[in-house]
Design an enzyme around this catalytic site. Structure first.
Site, mmCIF file in Angstrom:
data_model
loop_
_atom_site.group_PDB
_atom_site.id
_atom_site.type_symbol
_atom_site.label_atom_id
_atom_site.label_comp_id
_atom_site.label_asym_id
_atom_site.label_seq_id
_atom_site.Cartn_x
_atom_site.Cartn_y
_atom_site.Cartn_z
ATOM 1 N N HIS A 1 -7.770 -5.771 0.368
ATOM 2 C CA HIS A 1 -6.582 -4.926 0.434
ATOM 3 C C HIS A 1 -5.495 -5.571 1.290
ATOM 4 C CE1 HIS A 1 -4.588 -1.106 -0.238
ATOM 5 N NE2 HIS A 1 -4.302 -1.031 1.053
ATOM 6 N N SER B 1 0.841 -1.189 0.000
ATOM 7 C CA SER B 1 0.000 0.000 0.000
ATOM 8 C C SER B 1 0.884 1.250 0.000
ATOM 9 C CB SER B 1 -0.966 -0.058 1.185
ATOM 10 O OG SER B 1 -2.043 0.827 1.012
#
Length: 251
Positions: A229, A95
């Site tokens: 995610h 990320s």
């Protein structure tokens, strides 16, 4: 208070590797800490040393001011990493950490003539495709809502006001980094690039990860795994096994 570039401050070793032949450098996500990757310390062979970045403002670095600019964070991480460049370095960023890993790779190459063995980027759009958001300007409830949506954090803890007070300042600082890191030229790196993403990520699509090929003239591979995610939690064994194969050249 420590705000310098000492490698022992910036990187945590979750296991000891007496004579490493290679190093895997892990750069966590926004709001993340080195402890999130504790299990990675024992997931690789005895010749691979795992270094996990510990950003200021969390855990043992709680009393240090958080960094709110990508260029400052990348400069400091790069400087702290130089003493570890006596063996090949592979960078893995998740990320926000993916953008940071890219920026550190550019700095290692352009300023220090150190080319990593590979750059692994996870769950983050390519630098010329990132779309900054203004979450860092919003209230605490909206930050918490974003954390709940993404997963990867024990969000039940955020119901406790005292814990919120401890956790949210570094989260907001990291979201400031993400929110002010705008699209930039697709400057190529001098090493292969590998991308990783969960197939149900709410913020990043597979095509977004494929755009990393634009900065990867020396080789590009992509991998889509089941999950959101934070697919790397559920897919820990598969991810680390495949990553180990890349590190040792068996994949």
């Amino acid at each position: 208070m420590t705000t310098g570039t000492d490698g022992t401050t910036w990187f945590r070793r979750h296991s000891t590797t007496p004579a490493p032949r290679r190093r895997l450098v892990v750069l966590p996500h926004a709001g993340g800490s080195a402890s999130f990757f504790h299990a990675w310390g024992s997931a690789f062979d005895g010749a691979t040393e795992v270094l996990v970045a510990q950003y200021p403002g969390r855990q043992e670095r709680f009393n240090e001011p958080c960094v709110e600019r990508m260029d400052v964070l990348a400069d400091r991480v790069t400087a702290a990493l130089l003493p570890f460049a006596d063996v090949p370095l592979t960078l893995f960023g998740h990320s926000m950490g993916a953008s940071l890993a890219y920026e550190v790779t550019l700095r290692l190459e352009e300023r220090h003539r150190v080319t990593p063995a590979a750059l692994h980027v996870s769950s983050r759009k390519a630098p010329h495709r990132v779309t900054p958001r203004d979450l860092h300007r919003r209230g605490d409830d909206e930050l918490v809502a974003e954390l709940r949506k993404l997963g990867g954090t024990d969000t039940a803890l955020l119901d406790d006001p005292d814990i919120r007070q401890l956790v949210l300042p570094p989260v907001r600082a990291d979201f400031t980094i993400v929110g002010t890191y705008g699209p930039r030229p697709a400057t190529p790196v001098g090493c292969p690039v590998h991308t990783w993403i969960g197939d149900t990520d709410p913020n990043v699509a597979v095509r977004d990860m494929d755009a990393w090929a634009d900065v990867a003239p020396h080789g590009f591979r992509s991998r889509v795994m089941p999950g959101g995610h934070f697919y790397l939690v559920q897919q820990h064994e598969t991810l680390t096994r495949e990553l180990a194969g890349h590190l040792t050249g068996t994949t």
